[in-house]
Design a protein around this motif. Structure first.
Motif, PDB file in Angstrom:
ATOM      1  N   GLU A  29      -5.118  14.102 -10.078  1.00 17.04           N
ATOM      2  CA  GLU A  29      -4.733  15.493  -9.851  1.00 17.04           C
ATOM      3  C   GLU A  29      -5.126  16.319 -11.045  1.00 17.04           C
ATOM      4  N   TRP A  30      -5.716  17.484 -10.759  1.00 16.64           N
ATOM      5  CA  TRP A  30      -6.125  18.406 -11.811  1.00 16.64           C
ATOM      6  C   TRP A  30      -5.077  19.494 -11.943  1.00 16.64           C
ATOM      7  N   THR A 147      -3.497  13.852 -13.898  1.00 19.95           N
ATOM      8  CA  THR A 147      -2.509  12.887 -13.429  1.00 19.95           C
ATOM      9  C   THR A 147      -3.264  11.835 -12.632  1.00 19.95           C
ATOM     10  N   SER A 149      -3.222   8.607 -10.090  1.00 12.81           N
ATOM     11  CA  SER A 149      -2.391   7.974  -9.081  1.00 12.81           C
ATOM     12  C   SER A 149      -2.103   6.543  -9.466  1.00 12.81           C
TER      13      SER A 149
ATOM     14  N   ASP B 117      -5.423  11.403   1.740  1.00 11.57           N
ATOM     15  CA  ASP B 117      -5.696  12.845   1.760  1.00 11.57           C
ATOM     16  C   ASP B 117      -6.613  13.224   2.922  1.00 11.57           C
TER      17      ASP B 117
END
Lengths: 160, 628
Positions: A29-30, A147, A149, B117
């Motif tokens: 995640e950016w 972030t 996973s 996703d």
């Protein structure tokens, strides 16, 4: 369903790596400021000599991540890099310099370089039993404000 | 017992089916959840081509005893990892199949996608063994059967016990009720066996029987009372009815004993009743006319005074119609229309009483005719008195005068003789006058004297009687063939002789007398107003060339003692034409005269054709007889 990144037994090394580059977008995640407006592109960049040929373009073409259209950009030097989310660094011998230049930016840095994690790069590709594996520098990822996973962490080797 | 058994079995079956379906659904959901967990944990392995990691993830299924097999396929549908790792590949589908979980013979198995996703990364396969569940259900079934059997045994035992304490008394109660209803015997009582609810029921039942018995007695008493009352009322009604019938008959008898016609009408002028006299008068029975409109029964009454009178009476007026000639019977009635009123004062009936006055009316007419006759006689009497006072006095005065002269000149025989002759002639004249009067008054008009008379014979005998006078006067008498008629021969003779004598007497020339006759009808005669139309008459015409008289005296000539000519030379009593008139009237005829001084006189005699003679009348004048 989306176009599927394909890798078969016969898939070349860089076909697999191109697919992995695309798949990283789903397991990291950016920060919101890095993602910008929804219509702003999600940039997958290659720094230095491009080893992928057309493989990366074929996988990325037409894909979107959280509404952001995915694009491939190629950079000759770190100065050219303004906005980038995933960057494959292929500048043999100058990897450390490049990483220094990019320090503080929310860019997932990926490379084949053996010492990449030691230089402060985030994900390193390596080969084990003829399979391409990953090694992740969690400190570097945190420094880049990314972030990772836990699922990704489970299948990767953690750099210490 | 059977019902409760079926209910029990049905309940168990429903519970079993529900459990089975619920258990299967639960298993399917559990499988789906388990698959989802495996899929989530396999995404990275699939994404980064890590078969070892995938195999480890699947190996976690060891915790689930029932999972017999599992597999992961990559995005191209190629087998990526399997569980247990040692399972031969042919036990596992080579490629992903239809998504979702399905029950096969003894497994629940199916496929589920693996995605991250929204990106498809692969497919997962799971197979679970159903044996456990089926074992559980077998156990359920065994428990249910045992439970049902035990329940049945319990139910049987309890019902036996209940039958002793509840059913038996109730059945006995039912038997008692049946006896009561079959035999209508309310003295029967049910036996009380216990003090529980059934005992109360028995008490209530017995109490109810007692109440019914009492009420029955009451009802029977009331019924008897009612019957007595009905009998009394019926007797009263019968008596009232009898009285009413008697009253009605009495009224009817009064109506029917009436000599007057009595009819009663309703407000629509329909007959309500008609008495016996009415039935006799109209020759109709009551039942033919009751309820019918008067003008429907007798159309003659439609525009008659009767309906008008009835309508006046309908307005409440007492109407009396003194002389009503019935259109039905053509008789004369004095009618009374008496309105009858109901309690509110509205006219609802009209009594009509018709008193027959025909006989009275006829008697009245006769009386009037007699009166007229009497008046005529009176007039004649007055004339007679006049005669007595004038004409008869004249010769008497002469006799008196000449008697006195005779006394005075008793010594003069010539004068005496002359006077006595005068007295004698006056007396003679008086005799003639009296005779004539008697003759006139005696003129009979009795129909018994009417015979067939041939007028030609009458005329011939007159010519014989008057032969000398005719010769003396040199008279010419012409006549045609006269008819034969019915009449009184002497009177017709008198009529003709009087007329001919008059013609001979009142003539200064040689008399020419023409006598003609013809048949005429009353319609064609204009100079006699009284003549009866449509009646046939014999018209006899006597015409002469005598001295005549002014036509204005035409009526007077027929009066008694009416003399138009005071000429002493002409003899006459003044009674001749009066006699003629009376004779003609005795024959229901008429006589008229037309005269002109110095020209002549013509008499017209109309005699009704009383009986048509067999001798036919001819108008010819070929048989003229000339008397010389």
């Amino acid at each position: 369903m989306m176009a599927i990144p394909a890798f078969t037994q016969k898939a070349s090394e860089y076909q697999v790596k191109a697919a992995f580059l695309f798949n990283f977008s789903k397991f990291l995640e950016w920060p919101p400021e890095a993602m910008g407006e929804p219509n702003e592109p999600f940039v997958v960049g290659v720094l230095g000599k491009d080893p992928f040929g057309s493989n990366l373009d074929e996988i990325i073409a037409g894909e979107k991540i959280m509404g952001h259209p995915m694009v491939v950009r190629r950079f000759n030097s770190t100065e050219e890099i303004d906005k980038c989310h995933i960057l494959f660094i292929h500048v043999p011998g100058k990897t450390s310099e490049a990483l220094n230049a990019l320090k503080g930016k929310s860019i997932l840095t990926v490379s084949d370089d053996e010492e990449f994690n030691a230089y402060g790069g985030i994900i390193k590709f390596y080969t084990e039993n003829e399979m391409i594996r990953l090694e992740i520098n969690i400190q570097a990822a945190k420094a880049a404000n990314l972030t990772v996973s836990s699922k990704l962490l489970r299948i990767a080797k953690i750099y210490e | 017992m059977l019902t409760s058994g079926i209910v029990l079995i049905m309940t168990c079956a429903a519970f079993f089916v529900y459990e089975y379906i619920t258990a299967r659904e639960t298993m399917r959901r559990q499988m789906s959840t388990l698959g989802q967990i495996i899929a989530t944990n396999s995404t990275a392995a699939l994404a980064f081509d890590n078969q070892q990691d995938a195999a480890e993830t699947l190996n976690a299924l060891k915790a689930e005893n029932n999972i017999r097999a599992a597999a992961l396929y990559d995005v191209n549908g190629k087998l990526f990892a399997k569980y247990p790792a040692t399972i031969p590949a042919f036990y596992i589908p080579a490629h992903p199949g239809r998504l979702g979980y399905y029950f096969t013979d003894s497994y629940l198995e199916g496929f589920q996608v693996v995605e991250q996703d929204g990106t498809l990364l692969g497919t997962i396969f799971l197979r679970t063994d159903m044996k456990d569940m089926y074992h559980r259900f077998l156990l359920y079934g065994i428990i249910a059967v045992i439970f049902i059997i035990i329940s049945f045994i319990f139910a049987w035992v309890i019902s036996k016990k209940l039958q002793r304490t509840i059913s038996t008394p109730i059945l006995q109660l039912a038997d008692t009720a049946k006896i009561v209803s079959d035999k209508q015997n309310y003295s029967v009582r049910a036996v009380k066996r216990s003090d529980d609810e059934v005992g109360l029921l028995t008490d209530a039942f017995n109490h109810m029987l007692t109440r019914i018995g009492i009420q029955n007695a009451e009802i029977t008493g009331l019924n008897q009372n009612l019957e007595n009352k009905v009998r009394d009322r019926t007797r009263e009604l019968e008596m009232a009815n009898e009285a009413l019938t008697e009253q009605t008959e009495f009224s009817r008898n009064i109506l029917d004993s009436s000599v007057d016609l009595i009819a009663v009408f309703d407000t629509d002028l329909r007959y309500v009743t008609l008495n016996k006299r009415g039935e006799e008068t109209y020759k109709i029975t009551q039942d033919k006319i009751i309820g019918r409109y008067v003008a429907d029964v007798f159309p003659q009454t439609l525009n008659s005074g009767m309906v008008d009178d009835l309508k006046r009476a309908l307005k409440g007026e007492f109407v009396r119609h003194v002389n009503y000639i019935s259109g039905v019977t053509k008789r004369h009635y004095e009618n009374f229309y008496i309105p009858l009123k109901d309690r509110d004062g509205n006219v609802n009936r009209i009594v009509t009483i018709a008193h027959d006055i025909t006989d009275i009316m006829q008697a009245n007419e006769k009386l009037q005719a007699l009166n007229a006759e009497l008046e005529k006689s009176n007039r004649e009497l007055e004339q007679f008195a006049y005669v007595a006072s004038h004409d008869l006095q004249e010769p008497l005065r002469k006799i008196q005068t000449f008697t006195e002269l005779s006394e005075r000149y008793i010594d003069n025989p010539d004068a005496l003789k002359r006077y006595l002759e005068k007295v004698g002639s006056s007396a003679q004249r008086m005799t003639e006058l009296i005779k004539a009067v008697l003759n006139y008054s005696r003129l009979s008009k009795s129909e018994n004297d009417f015979v067939e008379v041939d007028l030609n014979n009458t005329l011939r005998s007159i010519f014989v009687d008057l032969e000398l006078l005719i010769h003396e006067k040199e008279a010419v008498i012409n006549h045609n063939n006269l008819p034969v008629t019915y009449g009184i021969p002497l009177q017709l003779h008198q009529l003709f002789i009087n007329l001919i004598t008059n013609s001979l007497k009142f003539n200064e020339r040689k008399p020419v007398i023409n006598i003609t006759s013809e048949y005429v009808n009353g319609n064609d005669v204009n100079d006699v107003p009284e003549i009866i139309k449509h009646r046939d008459y014999i018209k006899i015409t006597f015409s002469d060339n005598g001295i005549g008289f002014d036509q204005k005296f035409a009526d007077k000539v027929f009066s008694i003692f009416q003399r138009l000519h005071a000429d002493k030379r002409i003899e006459g009593t003044g009674i001749g034409l009066a006699v003629c008139k009376k004779i003609v009237e005795n024959h229901q005829g008429f006589i008229t005269v037309k005269s002109e001084p110095k020209i002549g006189t013509t008499f017209f005699i109309y005699l009704p054709v009383l009986h048509m003679s067999s001798t036919q009348f001819t108008k010819t004048s070929s048989t003229n007889t000339q008397a010389v």
